[in-house]
Design a protein around this motif. Structure first.
Motif, mmCIF file in Angstrom:
data_model
loop_
_atom_site.group_PDB
_atom_site.id
_atom_site.type_symbol
_atom_site.label_atom_id
_atom_site.label_comp_id
_atom_site.label_asym_id
_atom_site.label_seq_id
_atom_site.Cartn_x
_atom_site.Cartn_y
_atom_site.Cartn_z
ATOM 1 N N ALA A 74 5.245 -0.077 10.084
ATOM 2 C CA ALA A 74 4.320 -0.238 9.018
ATOM 3 C C ALA A 74 5.268 -1.640 7.996
ATOM 4 O O ALA A 74 4.363 -2.554 7.863
ATOM 5 C CB ALA A 74 4.539 1.373 8.443
ATOM 6 N N ALA A 75 6.598 -1.670 7.910
ATOM 7 C CA ALA A 75 7.210 -2.121 6.812
ATOM 8 C C ALA A 75 7.115 -3.983 7.826
ATOM 9 O O ALA A 75 7.063 -5.045 7.066
ATOM 10 C CB ALA A 75 8.771 -2.189 7.100
ATOM 11 N N SER A 76 7.194 -3.410 9.110
ATOM 12 C CA SER A 76 7.256 -4.793 9.382
ATOM 13 C C SER A 76 5.894 -5.343 10.179
ATOM 14 O O SER A 76 6.224 -6.844 9.623
ATOM 15 C CB SER A 76 7.801 -4.655 11.368
ATOM 16 N N ILE A 77 4.743 -5.058 10.085
ATOM 17 C CA ILE A 77 3.425 -5.665 10.234
ATOM 18 C C ILE A 77 3.313 -6.150 9.212
ATOM 19 O O ILE A 77 2.467 -6.965 8.680
ATOM 20 C CB ILE A 77 2.115 -4.175 10.811
ATOM 21 N N SER A 78 3.304 -4.781 7.360
ATOM 22 C CA SER A 78 2.868 -5.459 6.687
ATOM 23 C C SER A 78 3.506 -6.653 5.926
ATOM 24 O O SER A 78 3.103 -7.486 5.300
ATOM 25 C CB SER A 78 3.425 -4.368 5.279
ATOM 26 N N HIS A 79 5.489 -7.310 6.557
ATOM 27 C CA HIS A 79 5.391 -8.511 6.129
ATOM 28 C C HIS A 79 5.261 -9.058 6.372
ATOM 29 O O HIS A 79 4.755 -10.961 5.948
ATOM 30 C CB HIS A 79 7.034 -8.200 6.201
ATOM 31 N N ILE A 99 1.879 -9.718 7.258
ATOM 32 C CA ILE A 99 0.414 -9.873 6.938
ATOM 33 C C ILE A 99 0.552 -10.726 5.697
ATOM 34 O O ILE A 99 -0.128 -11.418 5.181
ATOM 35 C CB ILE A 99 0.085 -9.097 7.106
ATOM 36 N N ASN A 100 2.256 -10.196 4.992
ATOM 37 C CA ASN A 100 1.819 -10.737 3.464
ATOM 38 C C ASN A 100 1.770 -12.510 3.331
ATOM 39 O O ASN A 100 0.989 -13.143 2.645
ATOM 40 C CB ASN A 100 3.165 -10.243 2.712
ATOM 41 N N ASN A 101 2.766 -12.610 4.787
ATOM 42 C CA ASN A 101 2.088 -14.370 4.112
ATOM 43 C C ASN A 101 0.906 -14.923 4.976
ATOM 44 O O ASN A 101 1.039 -16.014 4.121
ATOM 45 C CB ASN A 101 3.356 -14.676 5.994
ATOM 46 N N PRO A 102 0.406 -14.929 5.571
ATOM 47 C CA PRO A 102 -1.464 -15.498 5.722
ATOM 48 C C PRO A 102 -2.063 -14.338 4.156
ATOM 49 O O PRO A 102 -2.991 -15.428 3.998
ATOM 50 C CB PRO A 102 -1.562 -14.924 6.880
ATOM 51 N N ALA A 148 -6.163 -6.257 0.314
ATOM 52 C CA ALA A 148 -5.678 -5.893 0.827
ATOM 53 C C ALA A 148 -3.906 -6.311 1.016
ATOM 54 O O ALA A 148 -3.876 -5.484 1.078
ATOM 55 C CB ALA A 148 -6.361 -6.992 2.146
ATOM 56 N N ALA A 149 -4.261 -6.963 0.338
ATOM 57 C CA ALA A 149 -2.544 -7.077 -0.374
ATOM 58 C C ALA A 149 -1.967 -6.151 -0.658
ATOM 59 O O ALA A 149 -0.802 -5.498 -0.318
ATOM 60 C CB ALA A 149 -2.356 -8.103 -1.880
#
Length: 385
Positions: A164-169, A171-174, A209-210
């Motif tokens: 979850a942490a990896s995916i969220s991180h 996603i934050n960039n785009p 979403a953010a």
């Protein structure tokens, strides 16, 4: 005394059974006469018996086979002690029968009659003592299996948290790039009012979403500093997020925050709990219904510590008792592939870390079906959080 610590006696000839039962009972051992070999065999195969005292004349050719099958069907930890009482006469005639007993029931103790009472009682006590050791082995095996299951569960949870942490991180960039692009697009002076409205709506959805990705990151990272907040402060952002789903599912919302009681809590974590509860309530009312949310000053049921109770009640389909008893278990879900089984487990854990509790009541009866969740938070945050 429980049947698993009891001597079962099967001796159908004369008064042997009642005399044996009396002798064992007077010696302080639990004993029970069974009517036939089928009952005795069932007890042996289940492993729920202390020991079996059985007269050899009960065992014909079919009886030996039946008892052997029961022994083979025992749980892997079980080896029920057998005391076989042999006749003291016609030894030559019985030799073939005894040989069969020894061949098919090698763990049995053969006791030739007449036998002194003290000797029989000593053998019975030894059998029960041996059986108690087996129960200790069973308990050790069960504890080992539970520990192994918890280890697997904790490893799963750790993996889910990291994922979850990896995916969220990522996603934050785009999301940041899209936010900047929308901002630049809104600066165009030639935009029509309609287009500007679309861009503003897109900006709001992007902010949602953010917010979701930040919530996911908080599962794996330390939360923000505790704050003193009331029920309305905690619920307002949550209800704003779910306003669309409430409307689309024709769910009527009723709120009643009866006082201004405030609690010290980690805002993000408690909002996540409330978000899970509101989302589950909407899922339970696919055809519409009423969601009532109210709060009041309360005290902890055991410590008497003052705090705040937030209650969420829906008019959904409710849950059967066996489901309600398990919904706070990790990975337990009733939503099939659409559920992770983590939401309520995490919510209950957050409540406990705050020194509070999360409880549920549910019913499926007629027009009064529905579910009620009660979140209790103490006024002051535990120092361990």
């Amino acid at each position: 005394m429980a049947i698993e610590h009891t001597l079962l006696v099967l001796a159908p000839v004369g008064r042997d059974a009642s005399l044996l039962e009396t002798a064992f009972t007077q010696a302080g051992m639990a004993a029970e006469v069974v009517p036939n070999l089928s009952v005795a065999s069932k007890a042996v195969s289940s492993g729920e018996v202390g020991a079996l005292v059985i007269a050899a004349e009960t065992l014909g050719d079919g009886g030996i086979s039946q008892l052997r099958q029961a022994i083979q069907a025992q749980p892997h930890w079980s080896d029920v002690p057998l005391l076989l009482l042999l006749p003291g006469h016609a030894k030559a005639t019985a030799s073939a029968h005894l040989e069969a007993l020894l061949q098919h029931l090698p763990s049995a103790t053969l006791v030739e009659r007449p036998i002194r009472p003290a000797t029989l009682l000593s053998l019975a006590r030894a059998a029960l003592k041996s059986r108690m050791r087996q129960y200790e082995v069973r308990s050790a095996i069960e504890q080992r299996d539970k520990a192994a299951a918890k280890l697997v569960e904790s490893e799963k949870l750790a993996a889910v948290g990291r994922l979850a942490a990896s995916i969220s991180h990522e996603i934050n960039n785009p999301l940041e790039s899209l936010t900047n692009l929308l901002y630049l697009a809104q600066q165009d002076a030639n935009l029509s009012l309609e287009t500007r409205g679309y861009l503003e709506a897109a900006d709001k959805e992007l902010a949602r979403a953010a917010h979701i990705t930040q919530q996911s990151l908080r599962f794996h990272r330390q939360s923000t500093r505790p704050q003193r907040l009331g029920a309305a402060d905690l619920l307002a952002p949550v209800l704003a997020i779910y306003a669309g789903r409430l409307s689309n599912n024709h769910v009527r919302l009723i709120t009643d925050f009866r006082d201004n009681t405030q609690v010290v809590c980690r805002e993000g974590e408690i909002r996540q709990v409330l978000s899970n509860l509101v989302s589950n309530a909407i899922d339970a009312m696919r055809l519409g219904g009423v969601l009532q949310i109210y709060s009041h000053r309360a005290v902890h049921p055991t410590s008497g510590e003052p705090g705040l109770a937030i209650l969420l009640s829906d008019t959904g389909h409710g849950m059967p008792d066996h489901v309600a008893q398990r919904i706070f278990e990790a990975f337990y879900t009733t939503k099939g592939i659409n559920g992770t089984g983590l939401g309520l487990w995490i919510s209950a854990d957050i409540a406990r870390k705050h020194g509070g509790s999360l409880q549920v009541r549910s019913r499926q009866a007629g027009n009064r079906a529905g579910t009620l969740f009660r979140l209790f938070l103490p006024c002051e945050l535990s120092t361990s959080v």
